[in-house]
Design an enzyme around this catalytic site. Structure first.
Site, PDB file in Angstrom:
ATOM      1  N   THR A   1     -39.658  29.866   7.096  1.00 46.97           N
ATOM      2  CA  THR A   1     -38.368  29.849   6.398  1.00 46.97           C
ATOM      3  C   THR A   1     -37.835  31.264   6.155  1.00 46.97           C
ATOM      4  O   THR A   1     -38.609  32.185   5.948  1.00 46.97           O
ATOM      5  CB  THR A   1     -38.572  29.208   5.013  1.00 46.97           C
ATOM      6  OG1 THR A   1     -39.186  27.968   5.187  1.00 46.97           O
ATOM      7  CG2 THR A   1     -37.283  29.075   4.248  1.00 46.97           C
TER       8      THR A   1
ATOM      9  N   ARG B   1     -38.198  14.404   7.740  1.00 45.53           N
ATOM     10  CA  ARG B   1     -38.837  15.100   6.609  1.00 45.53           C
ATOM     11  C   ARG B   1     -37.920  16.229   6.101  1.00 45.53           C
ATOM     12  O   ARG B   1     -37.311  16.945   6.869  1.00 45.53           O
ATOM     13  CB  ARG B   1     -40.177  15.671   7.068  1.00 45.53           C
ATOM     14  CG  ARG B   1     -40.937  16.481   5.996  1.00 45.53           C
ATOM     15  CD  ARG B   1     -40.657  17.962   6.106  1.00 45.53           C
ATOM     16  NE  ARG B   1     -41.502  18.749   5.207  1.00 45.53           N
ATOM     17  CZ  ARG B   1     -41.352  20.051   5.000  1.00 45.53           C
ATOM     18  NH1 ARG B   1     -40.389  20.712   5.601  1.00 45.53           N
ATOM     19  NH2 ARG B   1     -42.141  20.687   4.173  1.00 45.53           N
ATOM     20  N   VAL B   2     -37.852  16.361   4.785  1.00 41.56           N
ATOM     21  CA  VAL B   2     -37.029  17.407   4.176  1.00 41.56           C
ATOM     22  C   VAL B   2     -37.939  18.304   3.329  1.00 41.56           C
ATOM     23  O   VAL B   2     -38.741  17.802   2.543  1.00 41.56           O
ATOM     24  CB  VAL B   2     -35.920  16.788   3.295  1.00 41.56           C
ATOM     25  CG1 VAL B   2     -35.114  17.866   2.595  1.00 41.56           C
ATOM     26  CG2 VAL B   2     -35.003  15.899   4.140  1.00 41.56           C
ATOM     27  N   GLY B   3     -37.814  19.614   3.506  1.00 41.07           N
ATOM     28  CA  GLY B   3     -38.622  20.557   2.726  1.00 41.07           C
ATOM     29  C   GLY B   3     -37.923  20.975   1.439  1.00 41.07           C
ATOM     30  O   GLY B   3     -36.962  20.332   0.987  1.00 41.07           O
ATOM     31  N   ASP B   4     -38.394  22.082   0.862  1.00 42.42           N
ATOM     32  CA  ASP B   4     -37.862  22.515  -0.441  1.00 42.42           C
ATOM     33  C   ASP B   4     -36.521  23.234  -0.351  1.00 42.42           C
ATOM     34  O   ASP B   4     -35.790  23.333  -1.346  1.00 42.42           O
ATOM     35  CB  ASP B   4     -38.869  23.441  -1.147  1.00 42.42           C
ATOM     36  CG  ASP B   4     -39.225  24.653  -0.290  1.00 42.42           C
ATOM     37  OD1 ASP B   4     -39.443  24.477   0.919  1.00 42.42           O
ATOM     38  OD2 ASP B   4     -39.289  25.769  -0.823  1.00 42.42           O
TER      39      ASP B   4
ATOM     40  N   THR C   1     -40.625  29.722  -0.549  1.00 46.49           N
ATOM     41  CA  THR C   1     -41.043  29.404   0.809  1.00 46.49           C
ATOM     42  C   THR C   1     -42.524  29.062   0.806  1.00 46.49           C
ATOM     43  O   THR C   1     -43.254  29.425  -0.096  1.00 46.49           O
ATOM     44  CB  THR C   1     -40.780  30.589   1.741  1.00 46.49           C
ATOM     45  OG1 THR C   1     -41.247  30.265   3.043  1.00 46.49           O
ATOM     46  CG2 THR C   1     -41.490  31.842   1.267  1.00 46.49           C
ATOM     47  N   GLY C   2     -42.939  28.338   1.834  1.00 47.04           N
ATOM     48  CA  GLY C   2     -44.332  27.891   1.893  1.00 47.04           C
ATOM     49  C   GLY C   2     -44.328  26.388   2.057  1.00 47.04           C
ATOM     50  O   GLY C   2     -43.402  25.830   2.655  1.00 47.04           O
TER      51      GLY C   2
ATOM     52  N   GLY D   1     -43.245  23.194   1.430  1.00 47.93           N
ATOM     53  CA  GLY D   1     -42.053  22.730   0.731  1.00 47.93           C
ATOM     54  C   GLY D   1     -42.333  21.645  -0.289  1.00 47.93           C
ATOM     55  O   GLY D   1     -41.767  21.642  -1.392  1.00 47.93           O
TER      56      GLY D   1
HETATM   57  N1  GLY Z   1     -40.687  25.889   3.013  1.00 47.77           N
HETATM   58  C1  GLY Z   1     -40.156  25.263   4.148  1.00 47.77           C
HETATM   59  C2  GLY Z   1     -40.433  23.846   4.242  1.00 47.77           C
HETATM   60  O1  GLY Z   1     -41.415  23.351   3.745  1.00 47.77           O
HETATM   61  O2  GLY Z   1     -39.664  23.167   4.840  1.00 47.77           O
END
Ligand code: GLY
Length: 301
Positions: A167, A195-198, A217-218, A220
């Site tokens: 990210t 799938r949706v991240g943070d 970041t990391g 999510g």
């Molecule tokens: N931090 C990015 C994700 O998990 O999508």
């Protein structure tokens, strides 16, 4: 004083091309702010630079999902107005943060996802782009081959088989003390489609207020479940220093989830912190148009 603070995410290389790419992005942000005085446009310029650079997992060069294609997340938030917008799990478009900006400025909505986000982007004139690089395609093909032959997959969830990209995010402060944040990502390697991240979760992976701007970041899922970006905002609002609050936030995220990640924060006084609990976390800081050295805090968890 104006500040642009950019990251290329955890587990990303800190070699020169990666750092230079981040510095270019931070400078682009500053140049745009100088020319337009627009916080949103300046963040867009910084993040577009990274989305166009295949070294990072955002836009071109994003990791592929389980079914072999790219879906991107992007978000932008203005601390002065509290306005937030995002796109989630959007296929076939490179500049997620620019589409998020259009959602903010040209719709009544806050988040668009999947096919709807893609169709909206096309309506607004964004070109179709599969965002796939040869390197990430090979990474995915190798993962499929290993899986078929029953071998263990050894890869970074953030970067695929190449442990060098994830990210991207940027926090900024303008010379009138106003704050904003933006982030863009291809998400996690081999993620399930949809799938949706943070990144597009307000308070999870991004937050901006009159007190501070934060991007995370990391993993999510860990940042969503712990509302880490909002935790940082609360801590700064209560009088905490960005580094102390950043340390608490990463430790808390780890204690609750066992995961790794990092965050950037800038407060309204221009104090910045970059904190993580992973192997590496490349960042670049530009203050008043000049690249500055900054300490990155690594927490042993
Ligand atoms: N931090 C990015 C994700 O998990 O999508």
């Amino acid at each position: 004083m104006s500040v642009f603070f950019v990251h290329g995410s955890v587990e990303t290389s800190t070699e020169t091309p990666y750092i230079k790419g981040l510095e270019r992005a931070a400078l682009k942000g500053w140049e745009k702010l100088t020319a337009t005085e627009s916080r949103i446009d300046s963040l867009e310029a910084a993040i577009n630079e990274l989305e166009d650079n295949p070294l990072y997992n955002a836009g071109l060069g994003s990791v592929l999902n389980r079914d072999g294609y790219v879906e991107v997340d992007g978000s932008i938030m203005d601390g002065e107005t509290g306005k937030f917008a995002a796109v989630a799990s959007m296929p076939l478009i490179r500049h997620a943060v620019s589409v998020a900006k259009k959602v903010m400025l040209e719709t009544k909505h806050v988040v668009l996802a999947g096919e709807g986000a893609f169709l909206f982007a096309r309506e607004k004139g964004f070109p179709v782009d599969n965002c796939i690089t040869q390197e990430q395609l090979q990474s995915w093909q190798l993962a499929m081959d290993l899986q078929k032959s029953g071998q263990e997959l050894v890869f970074s969830p953030y970067t695929g088989l190449r442990k060098e990209t994830d990210t991207v995010g940027c926090v900024m402060l303008d010379d009138r003390g106003r704050l904003a944040a933006a982030s863009s990502t291809g998400g996690s390697f081999l993620k399930l489609p949809g799938r949706v991240g943070d990144t597009p979760f307000i308070g999870g992976g991004i937050f901006a207020s009159e007190h501070c701007a934060v991007v995370c970041t990391g993993r999510g899922e860990a940042f969503i479940q712990t509302l880490t970006a909002k935790f940082v905002d609360d801590g700064i609002q209560a009088g905490g220093h960005p580094e102390q609050v950043g340390r608490e936030a990463i430790r808390r995220m780890f204690e609750k989830t066992g995961e790794s990640g990092g965050l950037l924060v800038v407060d309204r006084h221009g104090r910045v912190a970059a904190v993580h609990n992973s192997d590496s976390f490349p960042v670049a800081l530009v203050v008043d148009g000049k690249v500055k050295q900054v300490e990155v805090v690594q927490i042993d968890t």
